[in-house]
Design an enzyme around this catalytic site. Structure first.
Site, PDB file in Angstrom:
ATOM      1  N   TYR A  20      -2.590  -6.189   0.402  1.00 24.09           N
ATOM      2  CA  TYR A  20      -1.160  -5.941   0.296  1.00 24.09           C
ATOM      3  C   TYR A  20      -0.570  -7.095  -0.500  1.00 24.09           C
ATOM      4  O   TYR A  20      -0.939  -8.254  -0.296  1.00 24.09           O
ATOM      5  CB  TYR A  20      -0.528  -5.905   1.691  1.00 24.09           C
ATOM      6  N   GLU A  54       6.347  -4.211  -4.730  1.00 27.01           N
ATOM      7  CA  GLU A  54       5.370  -4.176  -3.647  1.00 27.01           C
ATOM      8  C   GLU A  54       4.186  -3.312  -4.049  1.00 27.01           C
ATOM      9  O   GLU A  54       4.374  -2.243  -4.634  1.00 27.01           O
ATOM     10  CB  GLU A  54       6.022  -3.588  -2.383  1.00 27.01           C
TER      11      GLU A  54
END
Ligand code: GDP
Ligand code: MN
Length: 374
Positions: free
Chosen positions: A97, A183
């Site tokens: 992530y 993101e």
């Protein structure tokens, strides 16, 4: 401005962030330049799409049509799917992530990286927050080498050089587009290095003047996708509630509709239904509302109450006249029109031989009188 995945990934590509080869499909039956094995991804602005079934594996060439049809018929937590991104499938070794956003309390950008990426990142953040490594970035210079080495060590991702290149590109994208969030989840580790398999990008609207072309293009694309949705509005936006009176009622908003119900009652009449068009404007919307309302055999008069905020009166007139041309009007119609493009609407109605009313009360009284057969 929140971007679709495909829009975010195009920005990524421009800044040298590796993303899979892809093509975008907006109608089932379209062909794709990317061939299986691939991944089909519903394009929605809402998160959690994978868990909602919005990501499908495409293995056999012949399945593209049916799979896209399924995805384009989906509604993910209230959002209709209007496009499908077809992407070459990556072989994932590990899901990381990575994101850059602003931390309000210190007014600085922060870089967040976790070795446990994927669809359960919220759970990771909640239950094992220490697995997400957060680093404060210098707004002017961005991520430094030592910060990258620190992240590489903390997350266990061995290749600090590769990671450094990736972080630098993500920082360039964040800064270069005046984003408030970039993101990537999952950021896939593959045998060819890091690949951004998803994108969530939010741009700062206040910086739109610095990126006029970019914003215009993104905005155009989002409008086109929303326009496709407007065609399929009927089942979502027209509210129709049958009642037991004789005045068929159509309004262009719920508030006006409620008010008019009361006024009909005050005038001694009874509404045959409640019907509002839910803030959508197009000739087709009023056409469909008429279809719905006029199917009721108890109706003795029709009352259309338009206050023309969002709604365009020229389009309303077009829809009403088109309906009459196609089906005729079974009962006398009382149309009250005002607001946006009022003059054009009234003019068209007058030409069509259905004069309009200005006053709401007067229109209601006329419709009630007609229904009572006076
Ligand atoms: P989200 O749930 O809306 O965030 O959708 P994502 O685009 O993140 O995809 C959800 C999941 O689908 C990912 O976590 C992966 O496990 C899987 N996935 C997406 N793209 C690929 C791919 O190219 N290859 C493989 N093997 N899995 C993928
Ligand atoms: Mn994701």
């Amino acid at each position: 401005m929140k971007l679709y995945e495909f829009q975010g990934k195009r920005i990524f590509r421009e800044y040298g962030i590796p993303v899979p080869r892809s093509s975008l499909i907006t109608k089932a039956g379209e062909t794709s330049e990317v061939k299986p094995p691939a991944v089909l991804k519903a394009q929605v602005l809402i998160g959690g799409r994978g868990k909602a079934g919005g990501v499908k594996m495409w293995n056999n060439e012949a399945d593209l049509g049916p799979l896209c049809r399924d995805l384009l018929a989906m509604n993910i937590r209230g959002e209709a799917v209007r496009a499908v991104l077809v992407e070459e499938r990556a072989e994932i070794v590990q899901e990381l992530y990575m994101s850059i956003t602003f931390r309000g309390s210190t007014a600085t950008p922060v870089l967040m990286v976790s070795a446990s990426g994927g669809m359960d990142i919220e759970k990771v953040a909640h239950e094992t927050p220490e697995k997400i490594v957060t680093t404060t970035l210098n707004s002017l210079t961005g991520p430094s080498d030592y910060q990258v080495r620190y992240i590489a060590k903390r997350t266990g991702y061995g290749n600090a050089r590769d990671l450094g290149k990736f972080v630098a590109a993500l920082w360039a994208a964040f800064k270069g587009t005046d984003a408030t969030l970039v993101e990537i989840n999952p950021l896939a580790v593959t045998k060819n290095g890091l690949v951004a398999l998803d994108s969530k990008v939010v741009l700062d609207n206040k910086a739109a003047y610095r990126h006029k072309e970019l914003f215009a293009r993104l905005d155009d694309e989002q409008r086109v996708l929303a326009g496709d949705a407007a065609e399929g509005y009927a089942e979502h936006t027209i509210t129709y509630v049958p009642l037991d009176g004789t005045v068929g009622l159509i309004s262009d908003g719920a508030g006006t509709g409620m008010l008019t119900l009361d006024l009909i009652k005050d005038a001694g009449g009874k509404a045959a239904n409640f019907c509002e068009m839910g803030g959508f404007t197009s000739p087709q919307v009023i056409y469909d509302a008429l279809t719905e309302v006029l199917q009721n055999p108890s109706i003795k008069s029709l009352l259309v109450v338009l206050i023309g905020g969002f709604n365009r009166m020229d389009e309303m007139a077009e829809g009403i006249l088109k309906y009459r041309e196609d089906h005729g009007l079974p009962v006398p119609a009382v149309i009250r029109m005002c607001g946006t493009l009022e003059d054009a609407g009234k003019e068209a109605m007058k030409k069509g031989g259905i004069p309009t009313h200005d006053g709401l009360l007067e229109a209601v009284k006329t419709a009630v009188a007609l229904a009572e057969g006076e």
